[in-house]
Scaffold this active site. Structure first.
Site, PDB file in Angstrom:
ATOM      1  NE  ARG A   1      37.010  49.434  13.026  1.00 29.23           N
ATOM      2  CZ  ARG A   1      37.333  49.547  11.983  1.00 29.23           C
ATOM      3  NH1 ARG A   1      38.412  49.306  11.567  1.00 29.23           N
ATOM      4  NH2 ARG A   1      36.366  49.702  10.886  1.00 29.23           N
TER       5      ARG A   1
ATOM      6  CB  CYS B   1      31.637  51.045  14.398  1.00 29.86           C
ATOM      7  SG  CYS B   1      30.715  52.551  14.153  1.00 29.86           S
TER       8      CYS B   1
ATOM      9  CD1 TRP C   1      33.584  58.299  15.718  1.00 31.05           C
ATOM     10  CD2 TRP C   1      32.423  58.379  13.769  1.00 31.05           C
ATOM     11  NE1 TRP C   1      33.595  59.486  15.020  1.00 31.05           N
ATOM     12  CE2 TRP C   1      33.140  59.713  13.819  1.00 31.05           C
ATOM     13  CE3 TRP C   1      31.664  57.838  12.711  1.00 31.05           C
ATOM     14  CZ2 TRP C   1      32.848  60.271  12.664  1.00 31.05           C
ATOM     15  CZ3 TRP C   1      31.560  58.878  11.768  1.00 31.05           C
ATOM     16  CH2 TRP C   1      31.962  59.998  11.528  1.00 31.05           C
TER      17      TRP C   1
ATOM     18  CE  LYS D   1      48.449  63.398  13.468  1.00 37.25           C
ATOM     19  NZ  LYS D   1      48.738  63.141  12.340  1.00 37.25           N
TER      20      LYS D   1
ATOM     21  CG  ASN E   1      31.204  48.421  12.242  1.00 36.08           C
ATOM     22  OD1 ASN E   1      30.712  48.747  13.242  1.00 36.08           O
ATOM     23  ND2 ASN E   1      32.719  47.885  12.040  1.00 36.08           N
ATOM     24  N   GLY E   2      29.035  50.827   9.351  1.00 34.94           N
ATOM     25  CA  GLY E   2      28.621  51.266   7.948  1.00 34.94           C
ATOM     26  C   GLY E   2      27.074  51.821   7.982  1.00 34.94           C
TER      27      GLY E   2
ATOM     28  CD  GLU F   1      44.265  64.114  13.487  1.00 39.63           C
ATOM     29  OE1 GLU F   1      45.536  63.906  13.477  1.00 39.63           O
ATOM     30  OE2 GLU F   1      43.593  63.199  12.897  1.00 39.63           O
TER      31      GLU F   1
ATOM     32  CE  LYS G   1      45.026  54.373  13.359  1.00 42.31           C
ATOM     33  NZ  LYS G   1      45.593  55.696  13.184  1.00 42.31           N
TER      34      LYS G   1
ATOM     35  CG  HIS H   1      51.460  85.693  -1.699  1.00 44.08           C
ATOM     36  ND1 HIS H   1      51.680  86.633  -2.682  1.00 44.08           N
ATOM     37  CD2 HIS H   1      52.538  85.032  -1.695  1.00 44.08           C
ATOM     38  CE1 HIS H   1      52.899  86.542  -3.276  1.00 44.08           C
ATOM     39  NE2 HIS H   1      53.553  85.638  -2.544  1.00 44.08           N
TER      40      HIS H   1
ATOM     41  CD  GLU I   1      50.754  64.493   9.964  1.00 40.07           C
ATOM     42  OE1 GLU I   1      49.683  64.691   9.222  1.00 40.07           O
ATOM     43  OE2 GLU I   1      50.806  63.579  10.667  1.00 40.07           O
TER      44      GLU I   1
END
Ligand code: F6R
Length: 605
Positions: A27, A2, A75, A482, A101-102, A485, A600, A501, A478
């Site tokens: 955010r 946020c 968010w 990517k 926020n939070g 996401e 983010k 395996h 990575e």
């Protein structure tokens, strides 16, 4: 998570807030809102579900006049992303506004008490509890009411409040980041520095437990009981341009293209003149540690895995890597001879911050590889190695990952040289390769057209497998992350040697297998593994070195990247995988910079 922007000054607050929110949209982007105080009158509020553009349209038809205001891009945690649940939240009389926020952890019992006292709630959010609680305590003194409310609240939050009766913003911080921007006859508050860049470089980072009273020409920081605190004014050296798209269609693409110059910044001045050492400004004494533990989240944890290979190889120290969300809860065994390295772009990831605190509790030495100065981790850790990547706006991390890899290269060389495990010659060889990496990254970017064709051919596939081994196993992880996401395609990564395996059962002509097959000490084994995939009708997309003609006989598609020292190859190889994810998402028409469900800087658990 946020974004918060607050303004008090001489400009139209709505313009500053909207501009700031655009810079913070990474955010959170499921709803947004803004409240402005026209002097003396009731507050004007506009909030909308959806991206910031929806709010910007609404503001065009309902212009908000006034020089004091607050804005938010959300968010969602408590309550779906709807108009009603969007912030700011107003009191029932419409004169008090709160953004938060939070998470307020005890919001349910508080809500019960407030309902019993006759408060009427409009939204499903935990934030609204704060509004009613402050209103309940308000007897004409806003600051006293906020303080009294905060005594009753538990959780992690950053909070901004104002009241129509005051020319003042009250901000408070418990864990979630908050920064004040200092201007001339104007002041700002934000959850993150990029919102402030066009207006000021002079900032004060609030600490946990700080409260700030922000008026046009004065800022006072106190603790929650009113004791005045001294807080340092920092100068931010990021330029505003760095937080702009500068002609690129997406921040992510711009940040991928910036990586060569980011590396120069990370290396800047850190190679010793003799060409076989590095100079790091650390208080750590390598003679006093006998083990390294690296902990981080997501992409930063993959950088940590590359760090593990590097430190073990060059400094001969045992290294373990673990994601911070697991590390912090499993009572890790650490002592004063352990070096705990935390890695974070934002410096605010709650899991990483708590992992650091756990390491400190156990007496370990701590070092952070960080991007954001003034961040929570930077304030609590013993030593910081800044990566100097500049502001990273794309939600999917690219240039920060690159700079983290570079920082681990420097750290491993530094440790190796101090411990006498790395010779002059080998150090000089790696440093030469590192110095040349920016050029190789520019060359790797030239594969974009080749990668775009592959993305076009496979954009309709539902599953991908990524394989890599040795120091490029984390590169495969990575690459898969990517792709997941930003293109929402299922992608798994395995160490190439592990394929037999289990995952080999998945191989068919419906699942492209991206294999990192650049030159390495395990190259021949990788080629055998590729043949095993081909023998089962798998489709092999291989990352290869330009000069490697022979391998083309065994693969379906090639992505060429320049060859470098194996220990430096993750820096070059990852560029191609970042581009593959980008080109795929682009072709699927997805919002590359703001992928669904992500935000983010994850400051809640
Ligand atoms: C992936 C990504 C995340 C972050 C992770 C840690 O593209 O960006 O996985 O790497 O949330 O964030 P920081 O580095 O800010 O601690």
């Amino acid at each position: 998570m946020c974004g918060i922007v607050g303004y008090i000054g001489h400009r139209q607050a709505a313009d500053v807030i909207l501009d700031g929110l655009k810079r913070l949209e990474y955010r959170g982007y499921d709803s947004a809102g803004m409240v402005v105080s026209p002097q003396g009158a009731n507050l004007n509020l506009v909030k909308r579900a959806g991206k910031l553009g929806v709010l910007a349209e609404a503001v065009k038809t309902t212009p908000l006049k006034g020089t004091l205001g607050l804005g938010h891009t959300r968010w969602a945690t408590h309550g779906k992303p709807t108009d009603i649940n969007a912030h700011p939240h107003l009191s029932e009389d419409g004169r008090l506004a709160v953004i938060h926020n939070g998470i307020i952890e005890n919001y349910l019992p508080l809500k019960k008490q407030l309902l019993a006292k006759g408060h009427v709630f409009a939204s499903d959010t935990d934030t609204e509890v704060l509004v009613h609680l402050i209103e309940e305590h308000y007897g004409g003194d806003l600051v006293a009411a906020v303080r009294a409310a905060l005594v009753e609240v538990s959780g992690a939050y950053a909070l901004v409040v104002f009241h129509a009766d005051y020319e003042l913003i009250v901000a408070a911080r418990a864990t979630s980041p908050m920064v004040i921007g200092i201007g001339k006859n104007e002041n700002f508050v934000a959850s993150d520095v990029p919102a402030l860049l066009p207006y000021t470089r002079k900032v004060v980072f609030l600490h946990d437990g700080d409260m700030a009273l922000i008026s046009r020409d004065e800022i006072t920081v106190t603790d929650f009981v009113g004791q005045v605190l001294e807080r340092e004014v920092s100068n931010i050296d990021w330029d505003a341009e760095a937080a702009e798209k500068s002609g690129y269609p997406h921040y992510m693409l711009k940040e991928i293209y910036e990586q060569a110059s980011v590396l120069q910044q990370t290396f800047g001045g850190r190679f010793a003149a003799n060409g076989s050492d590095v100079a790091l400004d650390l208080t750590l004494n390598p003679a006093l540690i006998d083990r390294v533990v690296i902990t981080a989240a997501g992409t930063a944890s993959y950088a940590g895995m590359v760090g593990e290979y590097l430190i073990e190889k060059l400094a001969r120290l045992p290294v373990e890597v673990e994601v911070a969300s697991e590390f912090r809860y499993r009572e890790p065994v650490l002592n004063e001879r352990t070096l705990c390295v935390v890695v974070s772009q934002s410096g605010e990831t709650i899991d990483t911050l708590e992992a650091l605190r756990e390491a400190k509790r156990q007496g370990a030495k701590t070092l952070a590889i960080l991007n954001v100065k003034g961040s929570s981790i930077s304030r609590e850790v013993d030593d910081v190695l800044y990566i100097h990547a500049g502001p990273e706006i794309g939600v999917a991390s690219t240039k920060a990952y690159m700079a983290m890899l570079a920082a681990f290269e420097l750290l491993a060389i530094w440790l190796g040289r101090h411990r006498g495990t790395l010779s002059d010659e080998r150090a000089a060889e790696i440093i030469r390769a590192l110095r040349h990496t920016p050029v190789l990254i520019e060359q790797a970017l030239e594969s974009r057209e080749q990668i775009a064709q592959i993305a076009e051919a496979f954009k309709g596939y539902n599953d991908y497998l990524f394989l890599g081994r040795g120091i490029n196993f984390p590169t495969a992880l990575e690459g898969a992350l990517k792709l997941k996401e930003i293109s929402y395609i299922h992608a798994e990564a395995y160490a190439t040697g592990e394929m037999k395996h289990g995952p080999i059962a998945l191989i068919d002509d419906d699942m492209p297998v991206v294999t990192i097959a650049t030159k390495s000490s395990l190259y021949e084994k990788t080629v055998s593994n590729i043949q095993e995939v081909k023998a089962r009708d798998g489709i092999v997309i291989a990352l290869i070195n330009e000069a490697d003609e022979e391998i083309k006989n065994h693969i379906d598609y090639a992505i060429s990247v320049p060859e470098t020292d194996e220990l430096v190859s993750p820096l070059v190889n990852v560029v191609a995988l970042q581009l593959l994810a980008y080109e795929t998402a682009e072709r699927l028409g997805l919002d590359v910079d703001q992928p669904r469900n992500l935000a983010k800087s994850v400051t809640v658990e």
